[in-house]
Scaffold this active site. Structure first.
Site, PDB file in Angstrom:
ATOM      1  N   GLU A 198      64.491  40.065  60.124  1.00 55.58           N
ATOM      2  CA  GLU A 198      65.066  38.821  59.599  1.00 55.58           C
ATOM      3  C   GLU A 198      66.399  38.459  60.237  1.00 55.58           C
ATOM      4  O   GLU A 198      66.723  37.276  60.383  1.00 55.58           O
ATOM      5  CB  GLU A 198      65.246  38.918  58.068  1.00 55.58           C
ATOM      6  CG  GLU A 198      63.956  38.787  57.274  1.00 55.58           C
ATOM      7  CD  GLU A 198      63.197  40.097  57.094  1.00 55.58           C
ATOM      8  OE1 GLU A 198      63.554  41.104  57.755  1.00 55.58           O
ATOM      9  OE2 GLU A 198      62.259  40.118  56.286  1.00 55.58           O
ATOM     10  N   GLU A 216      57.531  44.164  53.750  1.00 57.72           N
ATOM     11  CA  GLU A 216      57.880  44.168  52.320  1.00 57.72           C
ATOM     12  C   GLU A 216      56.630  44.213  51.437  1.00 57.72           C
ATOM     13  O   GLU A 216      56.612  44.868  50.396  1.00 57.72           O
ATOM     14  CB  GLU A 216      58.719  42.922  51.995  1.00 57.72           C
ATOM     15  CG  GLU A 216      60.090  42.969  52.640  1.00 57.72           C
ATOM     16  CD  GLU A 216      60.829  41.647  52.528  1.00 57.72           C
ATOM     17  OE1 GLU A 216      60.391  40.665  53.154  1.00 57.72           O
ATOM     18  OE2 GLU A 216      61.829  41.594  51.802  1.00 57.72           O
ATOM     19  N   ALA A 264      56.964  36.287  56.385  1.00 61.99           N
ATOM     20  CA  ALA A 264      56.888  35.003  55.687  1.00 61.99           C
ATOM     21  C   ALA A 264      56.663  33.933  56.750  1.00 61.99           C
ATOM     22  O   ALA A 264      56.986  34.139  57.927  1.00 61.99           O
ATOM     23  CB  ALA A 264      58.187  34.753  54.944  1.00 61.99           C
ATOM     24  N   GLY A 294      58.314  39.915  55.675  1.00 67.71           N
ATOM     25  CA  GLY A 294      57.565  39.886  54.410  1.00 67.71           C
ATOM     26  C   GLY A 294      56.314  40.748  54.446  1.00 67.71           C
ATOM     27  O   GLY A 294      55.835  41.195  53.400  1.00 67.71           O
TER      28      GLY A 294
HETATM   29  N1  COA Z   1      55.529  32.694  60.593  1.00 65.29           N
HETATM   30  C1  COA Z   1      54.817  31.661  61.093  1.00 65.29           C
HETATM   31  N2  COA Z   1      54.038  31.761  62.168  1.00 65.29           N
HETATM   32  C2  COA Z   1      53.958  32.960  62.769  1.00 65.29           C
HETATM   33  C3  COA Z   1      54.663  34.080  62.304  1.00 65.29           C
HETATM   34  C4  COA Z   1      55.479  33.904  61.168  1.00 65.29           C
HETATM   35  N3  COA Z   1      56.163  34.914  60.623  1.00 65.29           N
HETATM   36  N4  COA Z   1      54.388  35.125  63.107  1.00 65.29           N
HETATM   37  C5  COA Z   1      53.539  34.677  64.041  1.00 65.29           C
HETATM   38  N5  COA Z   1      53.269  33.372  63.842  1.00 65.29           N
HETATM   39  C6  COA Z   1      52.376  32.498  64.626  1.00 65.29           C
HETATM   40  C7  COA Z   1      52.998  32.112  65.938  1.00 65.29           C
HETATM   41  O1  COA Z   1      53.883  31.005  65.780  1.00 65.29           O
HETATM   42  C8  COA Z   1      51.772  31.752  66.736  1.00 65.29           C
HETATM   43  O2  COA Z   1      51.310  30.476  66.328  1.00 65.29           O
HETATM   44  P1  COA Z   1      50.836  29.381  67.421  1.00 65.29           P
HETATM   45  O3  COA Z   1      49.690  30.046  68.151  1.00 65.29           O
HETATM   46  O4  COA Z   1      50.423  28.214  66.606  1.00 65.29           O
HETATM   47  O5  COA Z   1      52.012  29.162  68.304  1.00 65.29           O
HETATM   48  C9  COA Z   1      50.756  32.760  66.248  1.00 65.29           C
HETATM   49  O6  COA Z   1      51.223  33.216  64.985  1.00 65.29           O
HETATM   50  C10 COA Z   1      50.617  33.981  67.152  1.00 65.29           C
HETATM   51  O7  COA Z   1      51.897  34.552  67.322  1.00 65.29           O
HETATM   52  P2  COA Z   1      52.576  34.810  68.760  1.00 65.29           P
HETATM   53  O8  COA Z   1      54.056  34.826  68.554  1.00 65.29           O
HETATM   54  O9  COA Z   1      52.052  33.843  69.755  1.00 65.29           O
HETATM   55  O10 COA Z   1      52.031  36.265  69.093  1.00 65.29           O
HETATM   56  P3  COA Z   1      52.719  37.356  70.028  1.00 65.29           P
HETATM   57  O11 COA Z   1      51.711  38.419  70.212  1.00 65.29           O
HETATM   58  O12 COA Z   1      53.319  36.725  71.211  1.00 65.29           O
HETATM   59  O13 COA Z   1      53.925  37.948  69.133  1.00 65.29           O
HETATM   60  C11 COA Z   1      54.977  38.803  67.139  1.00 65.29           C
HETATM   61  C12 COA Z   1      53.666  38.658  67.952  1.00 65.29           C
HETATM   62  C13 COA Z   1      54.625  39.408  65.807  1.00 65.29           C
HETATM   63  C14 COA Z   1      55.958  39.718  67.882  1.00 65.29           C
HETATM   64  C15 COA Z   1      55.622  37.393  66.962  1.00 65.29           C
HETATM   65  O14 COA Z   1      54.631  36.508  66.453  1.00 65.29           O
HETATM   66  C16 COA Z   1      56.773  37.364  66.000  1.00 65.29           C
HETATM   67  O15 COA Z   1      57.858  37.798  66.368  1.00 65.29           O
HETATM   68  N6  COA Z   1      56.553  36.822  64.788  1.00 65.29           N
HETATM   69  C17 COA Z   1      57.616  36.637  63.813  1.00 65.29           C
HETATM   70  C18 COA Z   1      58.020  37.947  63.193  1.00 65.29           C
HETATM   71  C19 COA Z   1      59.149  37.743  62.209  1.00 65.29           C
HETATM   72  O16 COA Z   1      60.263  37.405  62.563  1.00 65.29           O
HETATM   73  N7  COA Z   1      58.845  37.981  60.937  1.00 65.29           N
HETATM   74  C20 COA Z   1      59.818  37.880  59.881  1.00 65.29           C
HETATM   75  C21 COA Z   1      59.785  36.549  59.273  1.00 65.29           C
HETATM   76  S1  COA Z   1      60.988  36.414  57.978  1.00 65.29           S
END
Ligand code: COA
Length: 259
Positions: A135, A115, A66, A112
């Protein structure tokens, strides 16, 4: 159909829905949820659509969760409403769709995203896919059915380990656990998914829909799955499709379910 956050295409009865926010790893913001709801309504209503594939744009993510940037403005009621709306508009609609919907998981499927994949009838993954419910890292729990469907797919102990540690697993481990059915190269993922759907589309569509309904009934605490199966099995005897399938077998020819 034209969307801000989705790309869609229809080929040979298979509707492909691509979540298209690759710069945000296809995170599910309000617009994506609303547009997915509309695209799914189309899957239900359009007789030219026989099945659907859900996937993410780019090679890095299916859906990384999400959209976390929408969370800080929410209170308890707002959080509950977000989850309820998403489940109603998208996740339950996928699960109960009478037409098969398969997730082609092409990278991160987190929160999400995991999910969303789990709401689909089954899942294929590319070798670079990663699954997890992280989460608790955010002081949250899954809100789009993750605590329920993960248990259904991998069992209570493993589900709780994944939920409580927030650990990510790779595609091969996801396959070992039963979370995905097949692992392919990134290049082959969509073709392989289409092949399976093409096979399903040669079968009786009403029977396919009733298999989905009967399986879902077994996970519905208000229903008795065995009784639902009896009812749906009986109902099949009233269809043209069953007459065609059984006649074709007896006449040693291939059934023609779709003209
Ligand atoms: N919601 C909003 N934005 C998200 C996102 C999310 N769930 N997941 C990634 N993004 C965005 C990042 O903020 C970043 O945006 P920016 O370039 O404007 O800063 C962009 O997507 C790229 O992500 P980034 O974190 O830079 O890539 P990465 O390769 O370093 O890491 C992940 C990849 C997937 C490990 C990391 O993005 C992450 O942990 N995301 C969240 C996962 C999460 O907790 N999901 C559950 C949500 S309830």
């Amino acid at each position: 159909m034209s969307f801000e956050t989705l790309l869609t295409s229809l080929e040979n009865g298979i509707f492909t829905i691509v979540i298209n926010r690759p710069d945000k790893l296809n995170a599910l913001n309000k617009t994506v949820i609303s547009e997915l709801g509309t695209a799914l309504d189309e899957v239900y209503a359009n007789p030219s659509i026989h099945a659907a594939i859900l996937t993410g744009a780019g090679t890095k993510a299916f859906v990384a969760g999400a959209d976390i940037s929408e969370f800080l403005s929410l209170d308890a009621n707002g959080g509950a409403a977000l989850a309820a709306k998403g489940q109603e508009l998208v996740f339950s609609k996928i699960e109960h769709c009478p037409k098969p919907i398969i997730a082609a998981v092409n990278g991160f499927a987190l929160g999400g995203g995991c999910e969303l994949a789990m709401a689909c009838h089954f899942r294929l993954a590319s070798e670079n896919a990663k699954f997890g419910q992280p989460e608790v890292n955010l002081g949250l729990i899954p809100g789009y059915g993750g605590t329920q469907r993960l248990v259904q797919l991998v069992g209570k102990g493993k589900a709780l380990e994944l939920l409580l540690t927030a650990n990510l697993i790779d595609a091969n481990e996801a396959k070992q656990l039963g979370l995905v059915n097949h692992v392919t190269s990134s290049e082959a993922l969509l073709e392989q998914t289409r092949k399976i759907l093409e096979q399903i589309l040669t079968k009786g569509p009403v029977a396919v829909a009733r298999c989905i309904e009967a399986v879902n009934a077994g996970f519905d605490k208000t229903k008795n799955g065995y009784e639902e199966e009896i009812r749906l099995f009986g109902a099949c005897f009233g269809t043209e499709e069953m007459k065609e399938g059984v006649s074709a077998f007896l006449e040693k020819r291939k059934a023609a379910f779709r003209q």
